[in-house]
Design a protein around this motif. Structure first.
Motif, PDB file in Angstrom:
ATOM      1  N   ARG B 128     -10.906  -1.128  -2.114  1.00 41.54           N
ATOM      2  CA  ARG B 128     -11.972  -0.133  -2.234  1.00 41.54           C
ATOM      3  C   ARG B 128     -11.368   1.265  -2.228  1.00 41.54           C
ATOM      4  O   ARG B 128     -10.356   1.505  -1.583  1.00 41.54           O
ATOM      5  N   GLY B 129     -12.003   2.187  -2.941  1.00 38.16           N
ATOM      6  CA  GLY B 129     -11.578   3.592  -2.938  1.00 38.16           C
ATOM      7  C   GLY B 129     -10.209   3.777  -3.562  1.00 38.16           C
ATOM      8  O   GLY B 129      -9.709   2.922  -4.291  1.00 38.16           O
ATOM      9  N   LEU B 130      -9.590   4.914  -3.283  1.00 34.91           N
ATOM     10  CA  LEU B 130      -8.263   5.200  -3.825  1.00 34.91           C
ATOM     11  C   LEU B 130      -7.215   4.631  -2.886  1.00 34.91           C
ATOM     12  O   LEU B 130      -6.883   5.223  -1.861  1.00 34.91           O
ATOM     13  N   ASP B 131      -6.689   3.473  -3.235  1.00 33.09           N
ATOM     14  CA  ASP B 131      -5.783   2.764  -2.339  1.00 33.09           C
ATOM     15  C   ASP B 131      -4.796   1.967  -3.191  1.00 33.09           C
ATOM     16  O   ASP B 131      -4.500   0.808  -2.916  1.00 33.09           O
ATOM     17  N   ILE B 132      -4.298   2.637  -4.207  1.00 35.21           N
ATOM     18  CA  ILE B 132      -3.505   1.961  -5.226  1.00 35.21           C
ATOM     19  C   ILE B 132      -2.138   1.504  -4.693  1.00 35.21           C
ATOM     20  O   ILE B 132      -1.622   0.454  -5.100  1.00 35.21           O
ATOM     21  N   VAL B 133      -1.579   2.270  -3.757  1.00 33.40           N
ATOM     22  CA  VAL B 133      -0.276   1.898  -3.190  1.00 33.40           C
ATOM     23  C   VAL B 133      -0.395   0.592  -2.413  1.00 33.40           C
ATOM     24  O   VAL B 133       0.411  -0.327  -2.565  1.00 33.40           O
ATOM     25  N   ASP B 137       1.273  -3.037  -2.950  1.00 33.39           N
ATOM     26  CA  ASP B 137       1.994  -3.736  -1.882  1.00 33.39           C
ATOM     27  C   ASP B 137       1.550  -5.192  -1.792  1.00 33.39           C
ATOM     28  O   ASP B 137       2.374  -6.109  -1.718  1.00 33.39           O
ATOM     29  N   VAL B 138       0.236  -5.392  -1.814  1.00 38.29           N
ATOM     30  CA  VAL B 138      -0.299  -6.751  -1.672  1.00 38.29           C
ATOM     31  C   VAL B 138       0.099  -7.606  -2.886  1.00 38.29           C
ATOM     32  O   VAL B 138       0.551  -8.741  -2.736  1.00 38.29           O
ATOM     33  N   GLU B 230       7.733   0.221 -10.993  1.00 40.33           N
ATOM     34  CA  GLU B 230       6.354   0.027 -10.525  1.00 40.33           C
ATOM     35  C   GLU B 230       5.932   1.139  -9.578  1.00 40.33           C
ATOM     36  O   GLU B 230       4.820   1.676  -9.668  1.00 40.33           O
ATOM     37  N   GLU B 231       6.839   1.488  -8.629  1.00 42.00           N
ATOM     38  CA  GLU B 231       6.500   2.499  -7.628  1.00 42.00           C
ATOM     39  C   GLU B 231       6.171   3.832  -8.298  1.00 42.00           C
ATOM     40  O   GLU B 231       5.290   4.566  -7.847  1.00 42.00           O
ATOM     41  N   ASP B 232       6.881   4.130  -9.397  1.00 42.41           N
ATOM     42  CA  ASP B 232       6.635   5.402 -10.086  1.00 42.41           C
ATOM     43  C   ASP B 232       5.293   5.390 -10.808  1.00 42.41           C
ATOM     44  O   ASP B 232       4.554   6.381 -10.807  1.00 42.41           O
ATOM     45  N   ILE B 233       5.016   4.251 -11.434  1.00 46.59           N
ATOM     46  CA  ILE B 233       3.730   4.123 -12.137  1.00 46.59           C
ATOM     47  C   ILE B 233       2.577   4.351 -11.160  1.00 46.59           C
ATOM     48  O   ILE B 233       1.652   5.129 -11.410  1.00 46.59           O
ATOM     49  N   VAL B 234       2.664   3.666 -10.024  1.00 43.83           N
ATOM     50  CA  VAL B 234       1.608   3.742  -9.016  1.00 43.83           C
ATOM     51  C   VAL B 234       1.482   5.162  -8.452  1.00 43.83           C
ATOM     52  O   VAL B 234       0.379   5.716  -8.343  1.00 43.83           O
ATOM     53  N   GLN B 239      -1.478  10.325  -8.191  1.00 43.90           N
ATOM     54  CA  GLN B 239      -1.468  11.780  -8.286  1.00 43.90           C
ATOM     55  C   GLN B 239      -2.529  12.275  -9.273  1.00 43.90           C
ATOM     56  O   GLN B 239      -3.298  13.200  -8.987  1.00 43.90           O
ATOM     57  N   ILE B 240      -2.554  11.633 -10.434  1.00 43.21           N
ATOM     58  CA  ILE B 240      -3.512  12.031 -11.473  1.00 43.21           C
ATOM     59  C   ILE B 240      -4.947  11.815 -11.001  1.00 43.21           C
ATOM     60  O   ILE B 240      -5.823  12.650 -11.207  1.00 43.21           O
ATOM     61  N   VAL B 241      -5.170  10.678 -10.342  1.00 41.36           N
ATOM     62  CA  VAL B 241      -6.527  10.384  -9.875  1.00 41.36           C
ATOM     63  C   VAL B 241      -6.979  11.436  -8.870  1.00 41.36           C
ATOM     64  O   VAL B 241      -8.118  11.910  -8.909  1.00 41.36           O
TER      65      VAL B 241
END
Lengths: 359, 359
Positions: B128-133, B137-138, B230-234, B239-241
């Motif tokens: 949920r929400g902004l939790d892309i990192v 990880d999961v 992957e870490e850079d993409i995320v 940042q953009i979001v």
């Protein structure tokens, strides 16, 4: 004239009869002119002023106009003129006039006489619901009273003379205002309008000639003023209106049988938008009030005091709205004030009947 | 699988955070394939079935998928497939498959693995929400678990091999779902979309590729899967979001300052229609729920339990609606059932906070 009084007075052309919620009002108008005087369009300002003063005196002493109020167009602010127009007491044309033109009203607004509009005298008699015979009786009575004191321009061959040839003869226009959303929703209104034209009746919108049929309200009136007796015109119109009322009731029944969800949706959305919007144009408001009225008529929407729909029809018009606010409003300001007025009045009417609507 | 349970469970992709009501959800998807086996599109039904059984066994024992549920496409009714699709657990493409394809879900729906969709494995992690990192990880954790038991098709030069070249490399698509009515109402959304394209991000509607942006919901995701970590993409996407969220909040403020009546009108009408309509299409419902959500976010509309808006977003979808009714419904029947559901839920939520809304 203190026009504030109108804000708390139900308009004479709105119905209270729960058994006939199709016919809104009946109206008879007689065009008359004084003998040996130029029609208002040809007369000079001084002559108009003299005639207005003379006829005002006559009218103020007519028993049919009990509790009469007289006002000259020159004394009225643009806002007050708008108010009288919205209550169907003066015409748009008369509102444009100034000196030498005026109106005399009966206290309850059911009788109004425009002096020096297109003709020297335009007698109007209005009744709620389908009551065209009584409207004619009242107009006729007032006409007789005036005729005792004023020499009318009259030809034994063709009848009353009028500024516009289309009124010559009886000088009478009898009209009935109808609310026919059922015929509109069932796409049957154009057939009805065509049928009317064939038998010599005119169908117009809420504001008479040239006006659009906003809010599913139509005005049916006689076209002919020459060669027919007033009693026949009135009886004929009444007969036709009774048929339209039957058509409309029938259309509503079929609508409910065939498209119950659509009709509930229609009425529900109208209630939803009217009770929640913050910006409402005059046109949208009229259309939604029409949908809501249909819902109330059909028992789909429950309101504590359904007369709120009538009140809003009148009060949401630009003139009434500005009068209520006590100042001139720009169009956008009116849309906001209109929405606020509708919201608060409807939510008050909804309060007690809330449960039923949301089941 | 007993899909009834979903009806009372909030979907994993809907927000609960009152501080960030712009970001709806974050998602990371990894495409993986088994070494020495044809991609699902090329493999025969038997081979697919064997792979599905083998991978299901592996997945059922992954710790990351705690309380796992597995179901084959062949075992699901069209309605249940629709339900899983509407909860973003399977794709439209997978729903079209039958034998040899299936999905394994974590109990809370936050992790789902499609087997034999376009690739052998599509790992999805939702937050949920902004939790892309955290989503990454999961997904990464699950990926490592699987990799211990399954030989992936992998090239040391270009990375993970996938059925579609656009996924080769990381096999990753990270995406964030945003609710941006402010940018839409201020006509700034197309500039934002263009800006995203320039920096290599894709902007899509609620249902991914090729879908319209209904309900002012947009999904922003990376286009590139090759040549980036992957870490850079995320990190880049996050940042953009954050910047878009700032833009949106800013647009809402300006909207309220410059067009308060318009925004109140928008939210009010949405509430009015949703709480009174008797027929509601899926598209109109989504759009109105978006307007209502904006009203709730901005404190214009008071609801007892604003999560009702989220619940309705999910429950008014065709599959959920039919599941609730316990039977297949025709499109017109759905529109009526949808309106009834929305009306009753919203009026319940309105009851206690009624006064505030009508002032």
């Amino acid at each position: 004239m203190n026009t504030e009084r109108f804000l708390n007075q139900p308009s004479a052309w709105l119905p209270v009869d729960p058994d006939d919620n199709v016919t809104i009002s009946s109206r008879v108008r007689l065009a008359r002119n004084r003998k040996d005087a130029a029609f208002p369009g040809w007369a000079g300002e001084d002559e108009c002023e003299r005639i207005w003063e003379e006829l005002r005196e006559v009218l103020m002493h007519c028993a049919t106009l009990k509790g009469p109020m007289a006002v000259g167009m020159a004394e009225l602010s643009p806002l007050d003129k708008q108010l009288l127009f919205e209550r169907h007491l003066i015409s748009r044309e008369q509102a444009d006039r100034k000196k030498g033109s005026g109106v005399v009203l009966r206290e309850d607004e059911a009788v109004a006489v425009m002096v020096n509009e297109e003709d020297h005298l335009r007698l109007q008699s209005m009744r709620r619901g389908l009551d065209i015979v009584k409207a004619w009786d009242v107009a006729n009575e007032l006409d007789s009273e005036i005729e005792k004191k004023v020499d009318y321009a009259f030809s034994t061959q063709i009848g009353y003379l009028t500024a516009c040839p289309s009124n010559v003869g009886t000088g009478m226009r009898a009209s009935v205002m109808l609310h026919v959303p059922g015929l509109v929703l069932m796409n049957e209104i154009s057939a009805v309008v065509k049928g009317m034209a064939k038998i010599g009746l005119a169908v117009r919108g809420l504001w008479g000639e040239g006006s659009e049929a906003t809010g599913n309200m139509f005005q049916v009136s006689n076209q002919m003023t020459l060669g027919e007796r007033e009693e026949d015109i009135v009886a004929n119109l009444e007969q036709i209106v009774l048929e339209i009322v039957e058509h409309e009731k029938n259309a509503r029944l079929r609508l409910f049988e065939q498209r119950e969800n659509v009709i509930r949706d229609h009425a529900g959305r109208a209630m939803g938008i009217l009770s929640h919007a913050h910006v409402l144009t005059s046109k949208e408001c009229l259309d939604l009030l029409s949908d809501l009225r249909l819902g109330v008529d059909m028992g789909i929407v429950q309101l504590q005091g359904p007369e709120v729909v009538n009140d809003l029809l009148i009060l949401t018009q630009p003139g009434h709205l500005q009068k209520l606010e006590g100042r001139r409003l720009k169009a956008e300001e009116r849309d906001v004030a209109r929405a606020l007025l509708v919201r608060s009045r409807l939510n008050r009417a909804l309060k007690k009947s809330d449960k039923k609507n949301h089941e």
